[in-house]
Design a protein around this motif. Structure first.
Motif, PDB file in Angstrom:
ATOM      1  N   ASP A   1       0.230   7.716  12.078  1.00 52.82           N
ATOM      2  CA  ASP A   1       0.834   6.408  11.859  1.00 52.82           C
ATOM      3  C   ASP A   1       2.338   6.443  12.107  1.00 52.82           C
ATOM      4  O   ASP A   1       2.913   5.514  12.689  1.00 52.82           O
ATOM      5  CB  ASP A   1       0.571   5.928  10.433  1.00 52.82           C
ATOM      6  CG  ASP A   1      -0.893   5.638  10.173  1.00 52.82           C
ATOM      7  OD1 ASP A   1      -1.643   5.476  11.162  1.00 52.82           O
ATOM      8  OD2 ASP A   1      -1.288   5.578   8.995  1.00 52.82           O
TER       9      ASP A   1
ATOM     10  N   ARG B   1       4.163   9.639   5.305  1.00 58.10           N
ATOM     11  CA  ARG B   1       3.176   8.812   5.998  1.00 58.10           C
ATOM     12  C   ARG B   1       2.257   9.736   6.798  1.00 58.10           C
ATOM     13  O   ARG B   1       2.645  10.863   7.147  1.00 58.10           O
ATOM     14  CB  ARG B   1       3.845   7.823   6.957  1.00 58.10           C
ATOM     15  CG  ARG B   1       4.810   6.862   6.291  1.00 58.10           C
ATOM     16  CD  ARG B   1       5.140   5.690   7.200  1.00 58.10           C
ATOM     17  NE  ARG B   1       4.017   4.763   7.263  1.00 58.10           N
ATOM     18  CZ  ARG B   1       3.673   4.083   8.361  1.00 58.10           C
ATOM     19  NH1 ARG B   1       4.336   4.249   9.501  1.00 58.10           N
ATOM     20  NH2 ARG B   1       2.647   3.250   8.334  1.00 58.10           N
TER      21      ARG B   1
ATOM     22  N   GLY C   1      -6.768   7.819   2.522  1.00 56.99           N
ATOM     23  CA  GLY C   1      -6.650   6.393   2.785  1.00 56.99           C
ATOM     24  C   GLY C   1      -6.345   5.547   1.569  1.00 56.99           C
ATOM     25  O   GLY C   1      -6.446   4.317   1.624  1.00 56.99           O
TER      26      GLY C   1
ATOM     27  N   ASP D   1      -0.857   3.927   2.566  1.00 57.00           N
ATOM     28  CA  ASP D   1      -0.369   4.162   3.926  1.00 57.00           C
ATOM     29  C   ASP D   1       1.025   4.787   3.944  1.00 57.00           C
ATOM     30  O   ASP D   1       1.445   5.344   4.953  1.00 57.00           O
ATOM     31  CB  ASP D   1      -0.339   2.843   4.702  1.00 57.00           C
ATOM     32  CG  ASP D   1      -1.728   2.234   4.841  1.00 57.00           C
ATOM     33  OD1 ASP D   1      -2.688   3.005   5.044  1.00 57.00           O
ATOM     34  OD2 ASP D   1      -1.855   1.005   4.722  1.00 57.00           O
TER      35      ASP D   1
ATOM     36  N   ARG E   1       0.830  -1.221   0.000  1.00 55.08           N
ATOM     37  CA  ARG E   1       0.000   0.000   0.000  1.00 55.08           C
ATOM     38  C   ARG E   1       0.855   1.257   0.000  1.00 55.08           C
ATOM     39  O   ARG E   1       0.562   2.235   0.670  1.00 55.08           O
ATOM     40  CB  ARG E   1      -0.969   0.006   1.187  1.00 55.08           C
ATOM     41  CG  ARG E   1      -2.201  -0.876   0.945  1.00 55.08           C
ATOM     42  CD  ARG E   1      -3.156  -0.856   2.126  1.00 55.08           C
ATOM     43  NE  ARG E   1      -3.536   0.478   2.545  1.00 55.08           N
ATOM     44  CZ  ARG E   1      -4.492   1.207   1.975  1.00 55.08           C
ATOM     45  NH1 ARG E   1      -5.142   0.734   0.943  1.00 55.08           N
ATOM     46  NH2 ARG E   1      -4.804   2.401   2.434  1.00 55.08           N
TER      47      ARG E   1
END
Length: 681
Positions: free
Chosen positions: A263, A259, A203, A206, A125
């Motif tokens: 996260d 990022r 989204g 990631d 991702r």
């Protein structure tokens, strides 16, 4: 963040994006350490070429002796070198692959390593948002009938067209998020950053790679100055300076790893700076011409980005401007910025500068070069000047504006309210304006205690060759001796989790950084694979098996892979294409097996020594599906041999492959059937 942060800041982790890794190569700077050293010294890295250098590199002697020729450029050294085998390209493919693709692949790899993440399929991702400029190599390659005949016209396009910059990164590094090549002219790479930020917040991925590359040509050359044009008459770019006369072209490449801040903080990533907001606008028809910039939408881009951040532009202490040093460009940018930062009007407290004074105008890579400069300044709480700064141009009205031109390197004072912040602007021909709001990283917690291995750590290293492993070990030894060296536990963790496991391996086992550095020096000098005493984890690593390190740690920035590829040249318009390795010549009167071997050797870029090597197997040595499709067609057209495409997926020596092609080539498969078989794989 400081205790007196503004009320908007607690929301930052939910709506902000962290810069967790960076890599770049710029004029005069093969890496970011050299880049920062040059910026700190206010150095101009534009190269002035001698007539002899230009002629030796293929320039037209009559052109360079012309009155208006300026022998200067932000030259990128070694832009023709590429570690092709590391990325799975054979020599023919590597020679055809555009230098921009080569550089961007290596820079993306290094940026992921800088973020403490494995560059080979270890980060799913992961989106890729990059762009590049037009190149002489691409134009020459796509109009060379010999190259098309050698490897196929479609393969030539895929290896050279800039629309495939992002997909090659995703494919070779195994990244499964969105993959988009972005083009907005001079604002390309900062637009790519904006799109990557939006993708993360929505989204779609990631982790994201964002940046750009610009290598219009790898050889040394200057430019022709035209009165009233955009280029400087003396080979120097002086943004906002009273001596400003235009811009200077340059080459470079830069990639950042992004990022979501929440996260990154949760995963212990090495946050280097925070993107609080960004925005993109276009001037539309509200300007005097297509190539001219416009005030209103430049102002809107700035205001919208700071609004997205929940902040006011007046909260900035520095603006990294587009700053082309052209009369029209600087005046419009100064007017737009003054209108956007009106909350600080008349104070002169916001510093302004442009990295184009140091390295020239990097076209599609200009925005990411500016962004990386700003991140480095925030990290080190240091303001760096334009190269050779002079007095501000009087027509810009800086005396009654929010800005002052940075004239010398100085500490960046801590603001009374909130953390240090800067804005970064980029403007593209055609009217695409981008602005990014940057903020210094929140303080990182101190490293934890050593894990339960009794204080000893095993540092696992790998490379493609023994020479590369030696260089890597030496660089890591130097990094562990630095005053700000990471803990041994964090180093071990990052090497285990954040590096690709390659074929040539080594390890050291040590109880402290000094001991580890000494053992790494031994490994660099050609010592055995394991140093510091036998260790089960290390021995399993040497044996090539999977390893599971016990104990924790955090991702930290460590030296990245020491790419050491050979020169693969570049195609040039109006000249003979770059010579690849000498291959067997196809002679219609020669034996069938010799002719087939010559065809295979040509497609794979093999010299006589490699072609005769009884141990070397192919296609494992670099061939890919498009090369196989091309070979199937050539074998049918040139030799009347119909072979299944699956033959090229086997590991065979050149002689074995030639004999098997002949043995299986008398069937009645059509090329259409073969292509259908390939599509089904």
């Amino acid at each position: 963040m400081t205790e007196n942060a503004s009320a908007a800041e607690p929301l930052a982790a939910d709506s902000a994006v962290a810069v967790v890794g960076m890599s770049g190569r710029f004029p005069g700077a093969p890496d970011l350490d050299a880049y920062w050293a040059n910026l700190l010294d206010g150095l101009c890295s534009v190269t002035d070429f001698t007539e002899e250098e230009l002629i030796a590199d293929g320039a037209d002697a009559r052109e360079i002796r012309g009155r208006d020729y300026v022998p200067a450029k932000g030259h990128l050294a070694d832009a023709d070198r590429f570690d092709a085998e590391l990325f799975g390209f054979n020599r023919t493919e590597a020679a055809a692959l555009d230098p921009q693709h080569r550089l961007l692949l290596e820079t993306a790899w290094a940026a992921l390593e800088n973020a403490g993440r494995s560059p080979l399929g270890g980060t799913s991702r992961t989106g890729v948002y990059v762009g590049g400029g037009p190149t002489e190599h691409m134009l020459a390659a796509q109009t060379d009938p010999r190259l098309a005949a050698s490897i196929g016209a479609l393969q030539v396009r895929i290896l050279t067209d800039r629309e495939f910059l992002a997909p090659w990164i995703s494919y070779r590094l195994g990244l499964e998020g969105p993959s988009m090549t972005v083009q907005t002219a001079c604002s390309t790479s900062l637009t790519a950053v904006h799109l990557a930020v939006q993708s993360l917040l929505l989204g779609d991925c990631d982790t994201a790679l964002a940046g750009g590359v610009a290598v219009d040509a790898v050889h040394k050359r200057g430019y022709v100055h035209q009165q009233g044009g955009i280029y400087s008459p003396d080979g120097r770019c002086r943004p906002f300076d009273e001596r400003a006369g235009g811009t200077v072209p340059g080459n470079g490449v830069g990639v950042v790893v992004l990022r979501r801040l929440c996260d990154a903080l949760a995963d212990g990533d090495p946050v280097r700076a925070v993107i609080r907001g960004s925005a993109v606008t276009n001037d539309g028809a509200t300007k005097v011409g297509f190539t001219a910039p416009g005030v209103d939408q430049q102002t809107a881009a700035v205001v919208e980005a700071w609004t997205a951040a929940g902040l006011d532009p007046a909260d900035a202490q520095y603006l990294e401007a587009h700053g082309t040093a052209t009369a029209l460009g600087d005046r419009i940018e100064a007017a737009a910025a003054t209108a956007a930062f009106k909350g600080a009007l008349g104070t002169g407290r916001i510093g302004i500068g442009s990295v184009k004074s140091n390295i020239g105008h990097l076209d599609a890579a200009a925005g990411v070069a500016a962004l990386i400069k700003s991140v480095l300044m925030l990290e080190r709480a240091t303001l760096v000047p334009n190269a050779d700064p002079g007095r501000p141009h009087p027509e810009l009205g800086f005396d009654d504006s929010p800005f002052h031109l940075i004239g010398r390197t100085a500490a960046w004072p801590e603001p009374e309210h909130g953390p240090r912040r800067s804005g970064v602007s980029s403007v593209g021909i055609g009217g695409t304006n981008v602005h990014v709001v940057l903020e210094e990283a929140p303080p990182r917690a101190a490293a934890g205690e050593p894990d339960a291995r009794g204080g000893a750590e095993v540092l696992l290293l790998s490379a493609r060759t023994r020479e590369d492993l030696s260089v890597l070990a030496g660089r890591l030894a130097k990094a562990l001796r630095a005053p700000d060296a990471p803990s041994l536990a964090d180093t071990a963790y990052t090497l285990h989790r954040g590096r690709a496991p390659l074929a040539v391996r080594g390890y050291v086992r040590a109880g402290d950084r000094a001991g580890a550095a000494e053992l790494l020096d031994g490994l660099a000098a050609g010592g055995p694979g394991g140093l510091g005493g036998p260790d089960p984890l290390g021995e399993a690593w040497l044996a090539g098996g999977p390893v599971a390190r016990e104990g924790g740690g955090r991702r930290v920035a460590l030296p990245s892979y020491p790419f050491a590829g050979e020169s693969h040249g570049a195609y040039r318009l109006g000249a003979v294409a770059p010579g690849g390795p000498e291959t067997e010549q196809r002679d219609p009167s020669a034996g069938l097996e010799q002719g087939v071997r010559a065809l295979l050797a040509e497609a794979l870029g093999l010299g006589p020594a490699d072609a005769d090597d009884p141990e070397m197997t192919y296609f494992a040595a670099g061939g890919d599906s498009l090369t196989a499709v091309h070979l199937v067609g050539c074998l049918r057209d040139d030799f009347g041999l119909d072979v299944p495409i699956t033959l090229f997926l086997e590991q065979l020596t050149l002689h074995e492959m030639a004999r098997q092609i002949i043995a299986t080539g008398e069937g009645d498969n059509s090329l259409d059937a073969l292509l259908s078989e390939f599509e089904a794989e």
